[in-house]
Design a protein around this motif. Structure first.
Motif, PDB file in Angstrom:
ATOM      1  N   ARG A 188      33.851  35.187  -0.077  1.00  0.00           N
ATOM      2  CA  ARG A 188      33.627  33.840  -0.296  1.00  0.00           C
ATOM      3  C   ARG A 188      34.155  33.303  -1.597  1.00  0.00           C
ATOM      4  O   ARG A 188      34.281  33.818  -2.702  1.00  0.00           O
ATOM      5  N   TYR A 246      31.091  28.555  -1.120  1.00  0.00           N
ATOM      6  CA  TYR A 246      29.889  28.487  -1.453  1.00  0.00           C
ATOM      7  C   TYR A 246      29.686  27.811  -2.859  1.00  0.00           C
ATOM      8  O   TYR A 246      30.033  28.060  -3.860  1.00  0.00           O
ATOM      9  N   TRP A 293      27.683  25.763  -5.883  1.00  0.00           N
ATOM     10  CA  TRP A 293      26.545  25.725  -6.545  1.00  0.00           C
ATOM     11  C   TRP A 293      26.713  25.315  -7.722  1.00  0.00           C
ATOM     12  O   TRP A 293      27.646  25.164  -8.583  1.00  0.00           O
ATOM     13  N   ALA A 338      22.415  25.076  -3.971  1.00  0.00           N
ATOM     14  CA  ALA A 338      23.669  25.593  -3.334  1.00  0.00           C
ATOM     15  C   ALA A 338      23.758  25.125  -2.000  1.00  0.00           C
ATOM     16  O   ALA A 338      23.029  24.653  -1.213  1.00  0.00           O
ATOM     17  N   ALA A 392      26.586  25.895   1.435  1.00  0.00           N
ATOM     18  CA  ALA A 392      27.643  26.808   1.951  1.00  0.00           C
ATOM     19  C   ALA A 392      28.555  26.116   3.208  1.00  0.00           C
ATOM     20  O   ALA A 392      27.973  25.614   4.034  1.00  0.00           O
ATOM     21  N   THR A 400      22.404  31.261   3.315  1.00  0.00           N
ATOM     22  CA  THR A 400      23.356  32.621   3.494  1.00  0.00           C
ATOM     23  C   THR A 400      23.137  33.596   2.450  1.00  0.00           C
ATOM     24  O   THR A 400      23.471  33.443   1.330  1.00  0.00           O
ATOM     25  N   ALA A 425      26.601  35.285   0.607  1.00  0.00           N
ATOM     26  CA  ALA A 425      26.947  34.697  -0.524  1.00  0.00           C
ATOM     27  C   ALA A 425      26.153  34.493  -1.801  1.00  0.00           C
ATOM     28  O   ALA A 425      26.699  34.592  -2.952  1.00  0.00           O
ATOM     29  N   GLN A 445      19.170  26.316  -0.826  1.00  0.00           N
ATOM     30  CA  GLN A 445      20.135  26.072  -0.112  1.00  0.00           C
ATOM     31  C   GLN A 445      19.933  25.041   1.036  1.00  0.00           C
ATOM     32  O   GLN A 445      18.884  24.833   1.666  1.00  0.00           O
TER      33      GLN A 445
END
Length: 224
Positions: free
Chosen positions: A115, A139, A141, A153, A155, A169, A172, A188
């Motif tokens: 990732r 990813y 963040w 975050a 994704a 995820t 990640a 997320q």
């Protein structure tokens, strides 16, 4: 018709949000890799799990386009559903424990698919991101509160399979925890919650809340 269950993994504190996961409990009903890949593509979840041995916790994980030796949210969901204390994946044995309504797994960062971890200066920058074109798995963040270990975050799988953004995820988040070397609380997607932390022996723990969404057959996919 192949029966499957739908879970939401890494839900928020009230059971909201979470990333949908398809689970085929009777993996023997779909024995071949090509058939499993076709079913995962038909179901359209970011990952689908096939249970090959519910007692040993042996599972097989697919995205709509490829097979994964390990993935976070499928392992958390399968661990919750099967009630086992370990899962057997092609990558290795994944420990499972439960605490305070959470299901947590232990895995190694080296098992996670690659990732691109891309840090931003503020959570608002992550919120404002548009979905990038297909390419690398990103990813994105930013710290919400670095002292408290809270992270915002999002994704972006970068695949051309209809999944522009993953709601939550685990793999990640595992990689980010390994890089930072500290426990994290990750918010997320729309509001999913992932808890992580380093463990002895080079392992990383990843977990969250799981909710059962539905049990259905392939012909009922649209009602998930």
């Amino acid at each position: 018709m192949t029966d499957h269950e739908v879970l939401r993994v890494f839900c928020g504190p009230g059971g909201e949000y979470g990333n949908e996961l398809g689970v085929v409990r009777d993996g023997a009903a779909v024995p071949g890799r090509a058939e499993r890949q076709a079913l995962a593509r038909e179901l359209g979840f970011s990952e689908t799990v096939f249970v090959d041995d519910p007692v040993r916790g042996e599972i097989d994980i697919y995205t709509p386009t490829l097979r994964l030796p390990f993935a976070g949210h499928p392992c958390v969901g399968a661990g919750w559903l099967l009630g086992v204390d370990r899962l057997v994946t092609p990558a290795g044995v994944v420990g499972v424990r439960r605490e305070g309504g959470l299901t947590l797994i232990e895995a190694r960062a080296g098992w996670a698919p690659p990732r691109t971890l891309r840090q931003y200066g503020a959570a608002a920058e992550v919120d404002a991101l548009e979905v990038p074109p297909p390419g690398e798995w990103i990813y994105a963040w930013a710290w919400q509160d670095e002292a408290a270990g809270t992270v915002r975050a999002r994704a972006f799988p970068g695949r051309d399979d209809g999944i522009d953004e993953d709601e939550a995820t685990g793999a990640a988040a595992l990689l980010l925890t390994a890089r930072l070397g500290r426990a994290l609380t990750v918010t997320q997607g729309r509001g999913s919650r992932i808890l992580t932390g380093p463990r002895p022996g080079g392992l990383i723990e990843v977990g969250g809340r799981v909710v059962r969404e539905a049990a259905q057959g392939v012909g009922d996919v649209g009602s998930a």
